[in-house]
Design a protein around this motif. Sequence first.
Motif, PDB file in Angstrom:
ATOM      1  N   CYS A  28      31.814  51.519  36.478  1.00  0.00           N
ATOM      2  CA  CYS A  28      32.812  50.595  36.996  1.00  0.00           C
ATOM      3  C   CYS A  28      34.005  51.397  37.502  1.00  0.00           C
ATOM      4  CB  CYS A  28      33.262  49.599  35.934  1.00  0.00           C
ATOM      5  SG  CYS A  28      34.456  48.403  36.588  1.00  0.00           S
ATOM      6  N   CYS A  30      36.836  49.943  38.777  1.00  0.00           N
ATOM      7  CA  CYS A  30      38.058  49.134  38.863  1.00  0.00           C
ATOM      8  C   CYS A  30      39.234  49.939  38.302  1.00  0.00           C
ATOM      9  CB  CYS A  30      37.898  47.802  38.125  1.00  0.00           C
ATOM     10  SG  CYS A  30      38.039  47.886  36.328  1.00  0.00           S
ATOM     11  N   ARG A  31      40.418  49.527  38.659  1.00  0.00           N
ATOM     12  CA  ARG A  31      41.617  50.259  38.224  1.00  0.00           C
ATOM     13  C   ARG A  31      41.746  50.286  36.705  1.00  0.00           C
ATOM     14  NH1 ARG A  31      44.183  54.599  38.799  1.00  0.00           N
ATOM     15  NH2 ARG A  31      46.415  54.477  38.438  1.00  0.00           N
ATOM     16  N   HIS A  41      36.246  56.454  36.845  1.00  0.00           N
ATOM     17  CA  HIS A  41      35.438  55.284  36.503  1.00  0.00           C
ATOM     18  C   HIS A  41      35.106  55.296  35.014  1.00  0.00           C
ATOM     19  CE1 HIS A  41      32.350  58.405  37.074  1.00  0.00           C
ATOM     20  NE2 HIS A  41      31.631  57.697  36.222  1.00  0.00           N
ATOM     21  N   ASP A  67      39.954  41.578  36.904  1.00  0.00           N
ATOM     22  CA  ASP A  67      40.129  41.051  38.258  1.00  0.00           C
ATOM     23  C   ASP A  67      39.496  39.676  38.406  1.00  0.00           C
ATOM     24  OD1 ASP A  67      41.452  43.363  38.888  1.00  0.00           O
ATOM     25  OD2 ASP A  67      39.816  44.249  40.030  1.00  0.00           O
ATOM     26  N   SER A  68      38.475  39.399  37.588  1.00  0.00           N
ATOM     27  CA  SER A  68      37.800  38.096  37.624  1.00  0.00           C
ATOM     28  C   SER A  68      38.656  36.985  37.022  1.00  0.00           C
ATOM     29  CB  SER A  68      36.497  38.180  36.832  1.00  0.00           C
ATOM     30  OG  SER A  68      36.797  38.407  35.454  1.00  0.00           O
ATOM     31  N   THR A 114      30.211  49.090  40.189  1.00  0.00           N
ATOM     32  CA  THR A 114      31.039  47.943  40.553  1.00  0.00           C
ATOM     33  C   THR A 114      32.418  48.416  41.005  1.00  0.00           C
ATOM     34  OG1 THR A 114      31.774  47.657  38.260  1.00  0.00           O
ATOM     35  CG2 THR A 114      29.838  46.393  38.967  1.00  0.00           C
ATOM     36  N   TYR A 115      33.089  47.570  41.754  1.00  0.00           N
ATOM     37  CA  TYR A 115      34.427  47.825  42.286  1.00  0.00           C
ATOM     38  C   TYR A 115      34.485  49.113  43.102  1.00  0.00           C
ATOM     39  CZ  TYR A 115      35.876  43.741  39.811  1.00  0.00           C
ATOM     40  OH  TYR A 115      35.983  42.441  39.402  1.00  0.00           O
ATOM     41  N   ASN A 117      35.152  49.320  46.023  1.00  0.00           N
ATOM     42  CA  ASN A 117      36.309  49.260  46.917  1.00  0.00           C
ATOM     43  C   ASN A 117      37.546  49.896  46.278  1.00  0.00           C
ATOM     44  OD1 ASN A 117      36.500  47.155  45.044  1.00  0.00           O
ATOM     45  ND2 ASN A 117      37.654  45.837  46.429  1.00  0.00           N
ATOM     46  N   SER A 118      37.518  50.131  44.965  1.00  0.00           N
ATOM     47  CA  SER A 118      38.629  50.792  44.263  1.00  0.00           C
ATOM     48  C   SER A 118      38.343  52.256  43.971  1.00  0.00           C
ATOM     49  CB  SER A 118      38.914  50.073  42.943  1.00  0.00           C
ATOM     50  OG  SER A 118      39.288  48.735  43.172  1.00  0.00           O
ATOM     51  N   SER A 133      31.344  45.879  46.001  1.00  0.00           N
ATOM     52  CA  SER A 133      32.782  45.993  46.237  1.00  0.00           C
ATOM     53  C   SER A 133      33.570  45.395  45.074  1.00  0.00           C
ATOM     54  CB  SER A 133      33.188  45.338  47.546  1.00  0.00           C
ATOM     55  OG  SER A 133      32.874  43.962  47.529  1.00  0.00           O
ATOM     56  N   GLU A 134      32.971  44.433  44.377  1.00  0.00           N
ATOM     57  CA  GLU A 134      33.587  43.813  43.187  1.00  0.00           C
ATOM     58  C   GLU A 134      32.508  43.701  42.121  1.00  0.00           C
ATOM     59  OE1 GLU A 134      35.346  40.188  44.629  1.00  0.00           O
ATOM     60  OE2 GLU A 134      37.095  41.259  45.415  1.00  0.00           O
TER      61      GLU A 134
END
Length: 138
Positions: A28, A30-31, A41, A67-68, A114-115, A117-118, A133-134
Motif C-alpha cells: 500500500c 497511501c500516505r 509503502h 482515504d475511504s 494500492t494507492y 497514485n501516491s 490508483s486507490e
Amino acid sequence: MSKVYTGQCACGAVRIQAAGEPVAELHCQCRHCQLRSGTGHSSFTVFAGPEVVRIEGDTRSWSVTADSGNEKHQVFCPECGTPTHVTFPDSPGVTAISAALLDIASQFAPKFATYANSALPWDSLDPALTQYSEMPAG
C-alpha cells in the motif's frame, strides 16, 4: 492441513500467528502507510475470519481515518515500536499483518499495489504487480 504464518516484532515481545490462506497480499502506497513505515509503502498479508489471527504480547494502537473514510487501528509493539498489524472496526474479522514480521519471508507473495497514485518516485515496486490508483472495491 492449513498453512500457518508466524512472525514477531523486532524485539520478540509481540508474536503473531495466522492459520489458513490470506485473502490479500499487497503493498500500500497511501500516505498513511508511507508515514507508518517510514518509507515508500507498507506491505501486508491480510487474513479474514473469526479467530484466524492470534496476537501474543502487549500492543498499543493509534487510529487514523483512511482515504475511504473508514477508521483503521494501527497496532505496534510498545517496547521496540515495530508496526505489527492493522485492524478495521468496520470489518472486525479482518487483520492486515505487516509482511516484514513473517518468520518465513517467502510466504509473502504480493499480488497488487494500492494507492499507486501516491507512490513516491524513489519507491519502485515490481512493475508486474497490478497497480490500483486507490483501494479496489470489494
